[in-house]
Scaffold this active site. Sequence first.
Site, PDB file in Angstrom:
ATOM      1  N   CYS A 109       0.794  -1.230   0.000  1.00 12.32           N
ATOM      2  CA  CYS A 109       0.000   0.000   0.000  1.00 12.32           C
ATOM      3  C   CYS A 109       0.823   1.274   0.000  1.00 12.32           C
ATOM      4  O   CYS A 109       0.524   2.210  -0.750  1.00 12.32           O
ATOM      5  CB  CYS A 109      -0.979  -0.002   1.178  1.00 12.32           C
ATOM      6  SG  CYS A 109      -0.226   0.138   2.826  1.00 12.32           S
ATOM      7  N   HIS A 134      -2.216   1.411   7.049  1.00 15.05           N
ATOM      8  CA  HIS A 134      -2.631   1.508   5.657  1.00 15.05           C
ATOM      9  C   HIS A 134      -2.701   2.981   5.250  1.00 15.05           C
ATOM     10  O   HIS A 134      -3.108   3.832   6.041  1.00 15.05           O
ATOM     11  CB  HIS A 134      -3.990   0.844   5.430  1.00 15.05           C
ATOM     12  CG  HIS A 134      -4.417   0.851   3.996  1.00 15.05           C
ATOM     13  ND1 HIS A 134      -3.715   0.177   3.014  1.00 15.05           N
ATOM     14  CD2 HIS A 134      -5.444   1.479   3.367  1.00 15.05           C
ATOM     15  CE1 HIS A 134      -4.311   0.382   1.848  1.00 15.05           C
ATOM     16  NE2 HIS A 134      -5.353   1.174   2.033  1.00 15.05           N
ATOM     17  N   ASP A 185      -7.590   4.829  -3.553  1.00 14.69           N
ATOM     18  CA  ASP A 185      -6.776   3.816  -2.883  1.00 14.69           C
ATOM     19  C   ASP A 185      -6.426   2.741  -3.901  1.00 14.69           C
ATOM     20  O   ASP A 185      -7.227   1.856  -4.183  1.00 14.69           O
ATOM     21  CB  ASP A 185      -7.534   3.218  -1.694  1.00 14.69           C
ATOM     22  CG  ASP A 185      -6.684   2.251  -0.888  1.00 14.69           C
ATOM     23  OD1 ASP A 185      -5.539   1.966  -1.292  1.00 14.69           O
ATOM     24  OD2 ASP A 185      -7.170   1.769   0.158  1.00 14.69           O
TER      25      ASP A 185
END
Length: 281
Positions: free
Chosen positions: A76, A113, A130
């Site tokens: 991520c 995250h 995202d």
Amino acid sequence: MRRQRHQHHPDLDAYFARIGWSGERAPTWATLRSLHLAHVVGIPFENVEVVMGGVPSLEPADLEDKLVRQGRGGYCFEHNLLFAGVLEALGFGVTRLAARVRMGSDAIRPLTHILLAVEVPGEAHPYIADVGFGSGGLLEPLPLLPGVSSRQGAWRYRLVREDDLWLLQTVYGDDGWFTVYEFTLQRRELVDYEVANWYVATHPGSPFRNTLRVQRSGPHERAYVVDRLLTVVRSDGSTEERRLADDHEVLRLLVRDFGLLLPWDTAFPEPPERPERPEEN
């Protein structure tokens, strides 16, 4: 006065070639949407560097070199920091945020995250972007509005409020809404992600340190490799699983089907016995 890092100017031509995108280079909703999907489809989620004992660099030039020029993927922090730099170069306003992964659990987990709040000129509200969540994450951005459902391929997503938190939720098929992660709109800095990155890459209980995880996403199919198990989930509701025999078969699959440029002699370590995992994404 706070010291600022040297600004990196992303190579947009190389990035667009990497994800196969040739749209209009203007900060519009259409650009954001198509770029987001092209990135998710074009650059796999993977933690090969971490499972091999490394800690990924989050410096913008290093991210561009790895994910764009070396034909690799990342997890991520790598995906979303690269994407943020590209969006800013195109004229979008970007706020970097942090989330606690839930994956259906009510346990309080660390902020491990990264996601982005993106301002589009002329739009009344920001969008959540995202491109780096490795287990059923967004294909396209979501408007930062509570309760607005968005169908993305075979999946649906929405944002809901829970006191002062925002929750990202998803539903697939006939299952009910499932909370993926929670976040606030507090702006985060690169140093915050460096701390979280070090934790995720080195903590003895981290699923990314101990387990090979690679994902290729698309609107109609998602393929996952977890250690030596390949799982393919399709939009018609079918699921296929196949056990991979050895490192050679894993490597062939990652190169041929996931498009990762890995050395031919890559050998993945056997996953050790590990304590309870601190988070999963």
